[in-house]
Design a protein around this motif. Structure first.
Motif, PDB file in Angstrom:
ATOM      1  N   SER A 140      39.661  46.350  37.205  1.00  0.00           N
ATOM      2  CA  SER A 140      39.623  44.899  37.041  1.00  0.00           C
ATOM      3  C   SER A 140      40.917  44.313  37.612  1.00  0.00           C
ATOM      4  CB  SER A 140      39.508  44.558  35.558  1.00  0.00           C
ATOM      5  OG  SER A 140      39.518  43.170  35.368  1.00  0.00           O
ATOM      6  N   VAL A 141      40.766  43.283  38.440  1.00  0.00           N
ATOM      7  CA  VAL A 141      41.912  42.647  39.087  1.00  0.00           C
ATOM      8  C   VAL A 141      41.970  41.184  38.642  1.00  0.00           C
ATOM      9  CG1 VAL A 141      42.905  41.958  41.317  1.00  0.00           C
ATOM     10  CG2 VAL A 141      41.733  44.156  41.096  1.00  0.00           C
ATOM     11  N   VAL A 142      43.168  40.735  38.268  1.00  0.00           N
ATOM     12  CA  VAL A 142      43.364  39.330  37.909  1.00  0.00           C
ATOM     13  C   VAL A 142      44.420  38.758  38.840  1.00  0.00           C
ATOM     14  CG1 VAL A 142      44.125  37.716  36.134  1.00  0.00           C
ATOM     15  CG2 VAL A 142      42.711  39.675  35.501  1.00  0.00           C
ATOM     16  N   CYS A 143      44.092  37.604  39.432  1.00  0.00           N
ATOM     17  CA  CYS A 143      45.015  36.899  40.316  1.00  0.00           C
ATOM     18  C   CYS A 143      44.939  35.426  39.961  1.00  0.00           C
ATOM     19  CB  CYS A 143      44.635  37.122  41.772  1.00  0.00           C
ATOM     20  SG  CYS A 143      45.653  36.172  42.921  1.00  0.00           S
ATOM     21  N   GLY A 199      46.609  37.352  50.745  1.00  0.00           N
ATOM     22  CA  GLY A 199      46.488  38.300  49.645  1.00  0.00           C
ATOM     23  C   GLY A 199      47.766  39.098  49.469  1.00  0.00           C
ATOM     24  N   LYS A 200      48.356  39.525  50.568  1.00  0.00           N
ATOM     25  CA  LYS A 200      49.625  40.250  50.499  1.00  0.00           C
ATOM     26  C   LYS A 200      50.711  39.384  49.874  1.00  0.00           C
ATOM     27  CE  LYS A 200      48.884  43.402  54.358  1.00  0.00           C
ATOM     28  NZ  LYS A 200      49.342  43.840  55.678  1.00  0.00           N
ATOM     29  N   ALA A 201      50.722  38.094  50.216  1.00  0.00           N
ATOM     30  CA  ALA A 201      51.714  37.178  49.659  1.00  0.00           C
ATOM     31  C   ALA A 201      51.528  37.028  48.145  1.00  0.00           C
ATOM     32  CB  ALA A 201      51.629  35.816  50.344  1.00  0.00           C
ATOM     33  N   LEU A 202      50.285  36.936  47.690  1.00  0.00           N
ATOM     34  CA  LEU A 202      50.023  36.821  46.249  1.00  0.00           C
ATOM     35  C   LEU A 202      50.565  38.037  45.503  1.00  0.00           C
ATOM     36  CD1 LEU A 202      46.359  35.472  46.306  1.00  0.00           C
ATOM     37  CD2 LEU A 202      48.400  34.217  45.580  1.00  0.00           C
ATOM     38  N   LEU A 222      43.759  46.238  48.059  1.00  0.00           N
ATOM     39  CA  LEU A 222      43.908  45.085  47.184  1.00  0.00           C
ATOM     40  C   LEU A 222      43.917  43.764  47.946  1.00  0.00           C
ATOM     41  CD1 LEU A 222      44.359  43.838  44.424  1.00  0.00           C
ATOM     42  CD2 LEU A 222      46.792  44.398  44.647  1.00  0.00           C
ATOM     43  N   ASN A 223      44.700  43.668  49.019  1.00  0.00           N
ATOM     44  CA  ASN A 223      44.776  42.403  49.753  1.00  0.00           C
ATOM     45  C   ASN A 223      43.425  42.010  50.347  1.00  0.00           C
ATOM     46  OD1 ASN A 223      45.278  44.617  51.639  1.00  0.00           O
ATOM     47  ND2 ASN A 223      45.741  43.060  53.147  1.00  0.00           N
ATOM     48  N   GLN A 224      42.637  42.989  50.776  1.00  0.00           N
ATOM     49  CA  GLN A 224      41.312  42.715  51.325  1.00  0.00           C
ATOM     50  C   GLN A 224      40.330  42.302  50.226  1.00  0.00           C
ATOM     51  OE1 GLN A 224      40.493  42.529  54.619  1.00  0.00           O
ATOM     52  NE2 GLN A 224      42.705  42.703  54.838  1.00  0.00           N
ATOM     53  N   LEU A 225      40.455  42.907  49.061  1.00  0.00           N
ATOM     54  CA  LEU A 225      39.615  42.521  47.929  1.00  0.00           C
ATOM     55  C   LEU A 225      39.844  41.055  47.559  1.00  0.00           C
ATOM     56  CD1 LEU A 225      37.702  43.113  45.553  1.00  0.00           C
ATOM     57  CD2 LEU A 225      39.727  43.822  44.260  1.00  0.00           C
ATOM     58  N   LEU A 226      41.106  40.656  47.512  1.00  0.00           N
ATOM     59  CA  LEU A 226      41.424  39.266  47.176  1.00  0.00           C
ATOM     60  C   LEU A 226      40.789  38.305  48.183  1.00  0.00           C
ATOM     61  CD1 LEU A 226      45.156  39.716  46.155  1.00  0.00           C
ATOM     62  CD2 LEU A 226      43.209  39.340  44.618  1.00  0.00           C
ATOM     63  N   LYS A 227      40.833  38.685  49.451  1.00  0.00           N
ATOM     64  CA  LYS A 227      40.235  37.849  50.496  1.00  0.00           C
ATOM     65  C   LYS A 227      38.715  37.802  50.357  1.00  0.00           C
ATOM     66  CE  LYS A 227      39.499  39.373  54.681  1.00  0.00           C
ATOM     67  NZ  LYS A 227      39.640  39.858  56.055  1.00  0.00           N
ATOM     68  N   LEU A 228      38.074  38.958  50.266  1.00  0.00           N
ATOM     69  CA  LEU A 228      36.616  39.012  50.230  1.00  0.00           C
ATOM     70  C   LEU A 228      36.030  38.412  48.955  1.00  0.00           C
ATOM     71  CD1 LEU A 228      36.056  42.526  51.814  1.00  0.00           C
ATOM     72  CD2 LEU A 228      35.742  40.292  52.874  1.00  0.00           C
ATOM     73  N   ALA A 229      36.782  38.449  47.866  1.00  0.00           N
ATOM     74  CA  ALA A 229      36.303  37.866  46.609  1.00  0.00           C
ATOM     75  C   ALA A 229      36.506  36.354  46.580  1.00  0.00           C
ATOM     76  CB  ALA A 229      37.026  38.517  45.432  1.00  0.00           C
ATOM     77  N   GLY A 230      37.300  35.828  47.524  1.00  0.00           N
ATOM     78  CA  GLY A 230      37.500  34.386  47.611  1.00  0.00           C
ATOM     79  C   GLY A 230      38.733  33.873  46.898  1.00  0.00           C
ATOM     80  N   ALA A 231      39.594  34.779  46.433  1.00  0.00           N
ATOM     81  CA  ALA A 231      40.808  34.361  45.737  1.00  0.00           C
ATOM     82  C   ALA A 231      41.855  33.806  46.701  1.00  0.00           C
ATOM     83  CB  ALA A 231      41.403  35.528  44.950  1.00  0.00           C
ATOM     84  N   CYS A 232      41.706  34.122  48.010  1.00  0.00           N
ATOM     85  CA  CYS A 232      42.611  33.603  49.036  1.00  0.00           C
ATOM     86  C   CYS A 232      41.860  33.574  50.368  1.00  0.00           C
ATOM     87  CB  CYS A 232      43.889  34.443  49.120  1.00  0.00           C
ATOM     88  SG  CYS A 232      43.599  36.155  49.568  1.00  0.00           S
ATOM     89  N   ASP A 233      42.481  32.982  51.371  1.00  0.00           N
ATOM     90  CA  ASP A 233      41.814  32.776  52.657  1.00  0.00           C
ATOM     91  C   ASP A 233      41.926  33.929  53.641  1.00  0.00           C
ATOM     92  OD1 ASP A 233      40.960  30.262  51.880  1.00  0.00           O
ATOM     93  OD2 ASP A 233      42.774  29.287  52.635  1.00  0.00           O
ATOM     94  N   SER A 234      42.939  34.807  53.455  1.00  0.00           N
ATOM     95  CA  SER A 234      43.147  35.885  54.424  1.00  0.00           C
ATOM     96  C   SER A 234      43.814  37.079  53.759  1.00  0.00           C
ATOM     97  CB  SER A 234      44.033  35.400  55.581  1.00  0.00           C
ATOM     98  OG  SER A 234      45.346  35.152  55.104  1.00  0.00           O
ATOM     99  N   GLY A 235      43.791  38.207  54.454  1.00  0.00           N
ATOM    100  CA  GLY A 235      44.479  39.386  53.950  1.00  0.00           C
ATOM    101  C   GLY A 235      45.973  39.149  53.824  1.00  0.00           C
ATOM    102  N   GLY A 236      46.535  38.376  54.762  1.00  0.00           N
ATOM    103  CA  GLY A 236      47.963  38.042  54.706  1.00  0.00           C
ATOM    104  C   GLY A 236      48.293  37.216  53.480  1.00  0.00           C
TER     105      GLY A 236
END
Length: 72
Positions: A59-62, A31-34, A15-29
């Motif tokens: 489906s992921v929503v952030c 993503g973990k915080a989100l 999940l944390n890597q998906l958030l990063k690669l999709a552009g929802a955050c800048d890093s895996g870290g």
């Protein structure tokens, strides 16, 4: 809400890597915080596992991001 289609290369992505690669955050870290802040849902349910395995069809929503995961 921006909607992104993410094409999965393998069987799953953490999940944390998906958030990063999709552009929802800048890093895996970040993503973990989100996830830790309770700002992420997977298939409509709040997800608390930072490295949950996300598979095609989910489906992921952030915040304002909606990420649809499809098979590659």
């Amino acid at each position: 809400m921006p909607s992104i289609t993410f094409t999965l290369a393998g069987e799953f992505i953490e999940l944390n890597q998906l958030l990063k690669l999709a552009g929802a955050c800048d890093s895996g870290g970040a993503g973990k915080a989100l996830v830790a802040e309770g700002r992420v849902t997977v298939d409509g349910a709040r997800e608390t596992r930072k490295t949950a395995k996300i598979r095609a069809g989910q489906s992921v929503v952030c915040d304002d991001w909606r990420i649809r995961v499809v098979a590659g």
